[in-house]
Motif scaffolding. Structure first.
Motif, mmCIF file in Angstrom:
data_model
loop_
_atom_site.group_PDB
_atom_site.id
_atom_site.type_symbol
_atom_site.label_atom_id
_atom_site.label_comp_id
_atom_site.label_asym_id
_atom_site.label_seq_id
_atom_site.Cartn_x
_atom_site.Cartn_y
_atom_site.Cartn_z
ATOM 1 N N PHE A 83 0.855 -1.186 0.000
ATOM 2 C CA PHE A 83 0.000 0.000 0.000
ATOM 3 C C PHE A 83 0.892 1.237 0.000
ATOM 4 O O PHE A 83 1.989 1.214 0.543
ATOM 5 C CB PHE A 83 -0.869 0.039 1.259
ATOM 6 C CG PHE A 83 -2.122 -0.786 1.205
ATOM 7 C CD1 PHE A 83 -3.371 -0.172 1.113
ATOM 8 C CD2 PHE A 83 -2.070 -2.162 1.282
ATOM 9 C CE1 PHE A 83 -4.531 -0.930 1.095
ATOM 10 C CE2 PHE A 83 -3.228 -2.931 1.260
ATOM 11 C CZ PHE A 83 -4.464 -2.307 1.164
ATOM 12 N N PRO A 84 0.422 2.348 -0.573
ATOM 13 C CA PRO A 84 1.154 3.604 -0.395
ATOM 14 C C PRO A 84 1.060 4.062 1.062
ATOM 15 O O PRO A 84 0.191 3.601 1.812
ATOM 16 C CB PRO A 84 0.443 4.577 -1.335
ATOM 17 C CG PRO A 84 -0.941 4.033 -1.468
ATOM 18 C CD PRO A 84 -0.800 2.531 -1.380
ATOM 19 N N ASP A 85 1.931 4.976 1.463
ATOM 20 C CA ASP A 85 1.896 5.494 2.835
ATOM 21 C C ASP A 85 0.636 6.310 3.108
ATOM 22 O O ASP A 85 0.205 6.432 4.262
ATOM 23 C CB ASP A 85 3.131 6.354 3.111
ATOM 24 C CG ASP A 85 4.391 5.515 3.301
ATOM 25 O OD1 ASP A 85 4.275 4.357 3.742
ATOM 26 O OD2 ASP A 85 5.490 6.017 3.004
ATOM 27 N N ALA A 86 0.066 6.888 2.056
ATOM 28 C CA ALA A 86 -1.195 7.632 2.207
ATOM 29 C C ALA A 86 -1.865 7.723 0.850
ATOM 30 O O ALA A 86 -1.199 7.690 -0.194
ATOM 31 C CB ALA A 86 -0.947 9.030 2.773
ATOM 32 N N TYR A 87 -3.171 7.834 0.887
ATOM 33 C CA TYR A 87 -3.944 7.986 -0.343
ATOM 34 C C TYR A 87 -5.215 8.773 -0.024
ATOM 35 O O TYR A 87 -5.878 8.510 0.992
ATOM 36 C CB TYR A 87 -4.340 6.627 -0.934
ATOM 37 C CG TYR A 87 -5.258 6.731 -2.128
ATOM 38 C CD1 TYR A 87 -4.748 6.972 -3.395
ATOM 39 C CD2 TYR A 87 -6.635 6.604 -1.986
ATOM 40 C CE1 TYR A 87 -5.595 7.082 -4.498
ATOM 41 C CE2 TYR A 87 -7.479 6.711 -3.075
ATOM 42 C CZ TYR A 87 -6.956 6.957 -4.333
ATOM 43 O OH TYR A 87 -7.795 7.084 -5.415
ATOM 44 N N PHE A 88 -5.552 9.755 -0.884
ATOM 45 C CA PHE A 88 -6.799 10.509 -0.739
ATOM 46 C C PHE A 88 -7.404 10.757 -2.113
ATOM 47 O O PHE A 88 -6.680 10.876 -3.105
ATOM 48 C CB PHE A 88 -6.557 11.845 -0.020
ATOM 49 C CG PHE A 88 -6.439 11.687 1.465
ATOM 50 C CD1 PHE A 88 -7.562 11.767 2.281
ATOM 51 C CD2 PHE A 88 -5.212 11.407 2.047
ATOM 52 C CE1 PHE A 88 -7.459 11.589 3.647
ATOM 53 C CE2 PHE A 88 -5.099 11.220 3.413
ATOM 54 C CZ PHE A 88 -6.228 11.319 4.217
ATOM 55 N N PHE A 89 -8.742 10.813 -2.137
ATOM 56 C CA PHE A 89 -9.411 11.123 -3.398
ATOM 57 C C PHE A 89 -10.604 12.027 -3.147
ATOM 58 O O PHE A 89 -11.230 11.996 -2.074
ATOM 59 C CB PHE A 89 -9.821 9.846 -4.134
ATOM 60 C CG PHE A 89 -11.015 9.120 -3.577
ATOM 61 C CD1 PHE A 89 -12.262 9.178 -4.197
ATOM 62 C CD2 PHE A 89 -10.903 8.331 -2.425
ATOM 63 C CE1 PHE A 89 -13.355 8.491 -3.696
ATOM 64 C CE2 PHE A 89 -11.992 7.635 -1.914
ATOM 65 C CZ PHE A 89 -13.233 7.716 -2.565
ATOM 66 N N ILE A 90 -10.902 12.846 -4.131
ATOM 67 C CA ILE A 90 -12.110 13.663 -4.155
ATOM 68 C C ILE A 90 -13.071 12.962 -5.098
ATOM 69 O O ILE A 90 -12.770 12.784 -6.278
ATOM 70 C CB ILE A 90 -11.799 15.096 -4.619
ATOM 71 C CG1 ILE A 90 -10.914 15.774 -3.565
ATOM 72 C CG2 ILE A 90 -13.081 15.892 -4.831
ATOM 73 C CD1 ILE A 90 -10.355 17.101 -3.987
ATOM 74 N N PRO A 91 -14.222 12.506 -4.592
ATOM 75 C CA PRO A 91 -15.080 11.610 -5.374
ATOM 76 C C PRO A 91 -15.952 12.338 -6.386
ATOM 77 O O PRO A 91 -16.217 13.537 -6.277
ATOM 78 C CB PRO A 91 -15.946 10.947 -4.295
ATOM 79 C CG PRO A 91 -16.031 11.971 -3.215
ATOM 80 C CD PRO A 91 -14.707 12.691 -3.217
#
Length: 427
Positions: free
Chosen positions: A102-110
């Motif tokens: 996994f990456p260290d962090a992940y964010f998305f705007i849906p």
């Protein structure tokens, strides 16, 4: 964004909506299971589709997420922080094996957000809400059997756990630390599961207030977490660490006896006091002077497999502190490290056998009004669909009064929800 509200039968429609959501590259369900929570503002949120996304790939993750959020103001944003971001918060890189990638962090705007409340659903989307609603109505969920045909393997043998336990207890005797959370991994390789069905069964067996289904391309987080890491509600910042665990009884009378024992157990109380002090100290870095308070004494919360002691610590947030700094200042969750925090994390890296990754990190959301809410990633299956690697960790706190056999058994109790959902055991 377009918006519309529809009348629904919540649980039946949630199943259809989640089945529909699984067609997207990224989806996130944050599901409260209708637990009574004075700090909850929503029952369930489902975010699908990617308008914009952030994948950590450097050494300034928190500031890069802040920049990503600033670039897309007043938007819903969903994602996770991995435990190993401690390399940035405390300069503690990890060289342990990482099988999940996994990456260290992940964010998305849906593209689309579905907000579930009692008897109604609100859809906000770049698409037409009526069309989305009709697509969901037509969904035909088939949460097929997810029973596994083999047991989970141990990354750390019981003898290895006992050896690590005694070594860490010696560090406590020497005064290096007061408390430490030793975690171990259980895994399967070349495993082919339907992640959505696994999540649905896990949530049926072990419904929790911070339940999460998170799909990020080929990576999945299937969580039955009972613990809130950190949340913002207007001017208030709060954390609710769990420390103190006991198994459920066979009947109501036995349950009540176990609850009384948990409330009065000196070892469990000591664990809780130490973590509350740690979290209070962490929150001070983001608080208005003098505003940090342990709002309530530890309370026993009862879940399907366990009873747990949960504390609530709050503060008034310093208005000059950006949201990502407020999270960075308390990261990783103190309930998953020990005290003193940095010394405990160093020793965890020395004595554990695999990288924690997303486990012991946090999953949650930022809302358009500046509030946020993140759980602690525990009681959670992590799955890399591409490689077929399936994994979960459990852990427990070691104090001077801890008994190795009892702590090992607590780790297995915490695993029971996952094992029951998948119809398997640990080898």
């Amino acid at each position: 964004m377009h918006a519309a509200t529809f009348a629904i039968e919540s649980e039946d429609f949630l199943a259809k909506a989640l089945w529909w959501a699984d067609q997207f590259e990224t989806a996130c369900l944050l599901h409260s299971n209708s637990f009574d929570d004075p700090y909850a503002t929503l029952n369930s949120l489902l975010a699908v589709g990617i308008r914009h996304e952030f994948i950590a790939n450097g050494d300034n993750t928190f500031s890069e997420i802040q920049a990503f959020q600033t670039k897309h103001p007043q938007e819903w944003m969903f994602g996770f922080f991995g435990y190993d971001l401690k390399k940035e918060t405390e300069n503690l890189p990890t060289n342990l094996p990482d099988h999940l990638a996994f990456p260290d962090a992940y964010f998305f705007i849906p593209e689309t957000i579905l907000t579930f409340e009692q008897g109604k659903l609100t859809i906000q989307s770049v698409q037409k809400p009526d069309d989305i609603f009709e697509s969901i109505v037509k969904a035909n969920p088939d949460f097929s059997s997810v029973k596994l045909d083999r047991p989970f393997q141990k990354r750390m043998t019981k003898a290895g756990y006992m050896q690590a336990f005694e070594a860490l207890k010696e560090h406590i005797r020497r005064g290096d630390i007061y408390e430490v959370n030793l975690c171990q991994e259980f895994f399967q390789e070349e495993c082919n599961i339907h992640p959505l069905s696994a999540y649905w069964e896990l949530n049926r067996v072990s419904p929790m207030p911070f339940s999460t289904f998170f799909k990020m391309h080929q990576h999945y987080i299937l969580s039955a977490s009972p613990e809130r890491f950190v949340a913002r509600r207007g001017d208030i910042l709060l954390s609710q660490p769990i420390k103190g665990t006991a198994k459920r009884g066979q009947n109501m009378e036995e349950d009540q006896q176990i609850i009384r024992s948990l409330q009065n157990d000196p070892k469990e109380q000591a664990e809780n006091v130490m973590i509350v002090d740690l979290v209070r100290n962490d929150l001070t870095r983001s608080a208005k002077p003098g505003s940090v308070a342990a709002e309530r004494k530890p309370q026993v919360h009862t879940f399907p497999q366990v009873h747990q002691l949960i504390s609530t610590i709050t503060c008034e947030i310093d208005p000059e502190i950006p949201a990502l700094d407020a999270i960075k200042n308390v990261f990783p969750p103190g309930s998953m490290t020990g005290a003193p925090k940095v010394s405990a994390m160093k020793l965890c890296d020395r004595y554990e056998a695999s990288k924690r990754g997303v486990y012991s990190g946090a999953v949650g959301y930022f809302s358009p009004n500046g509030d946020f809410d993140f759980n602690v990633v525990i009681r959670t299956l992590l799955y890399n669909k591409k490689s077929g690697y399936l994994s979960f960790h459990t852990g427990g706190a070691i104090t001077i009064d801890a008994i190795a056999e009892r702590e090992y058994e607590e780790c297995l109790v915490k695993a029971q929800g996952i094992l029951n959902a998948l119809g398997t055991e640990i080898e």
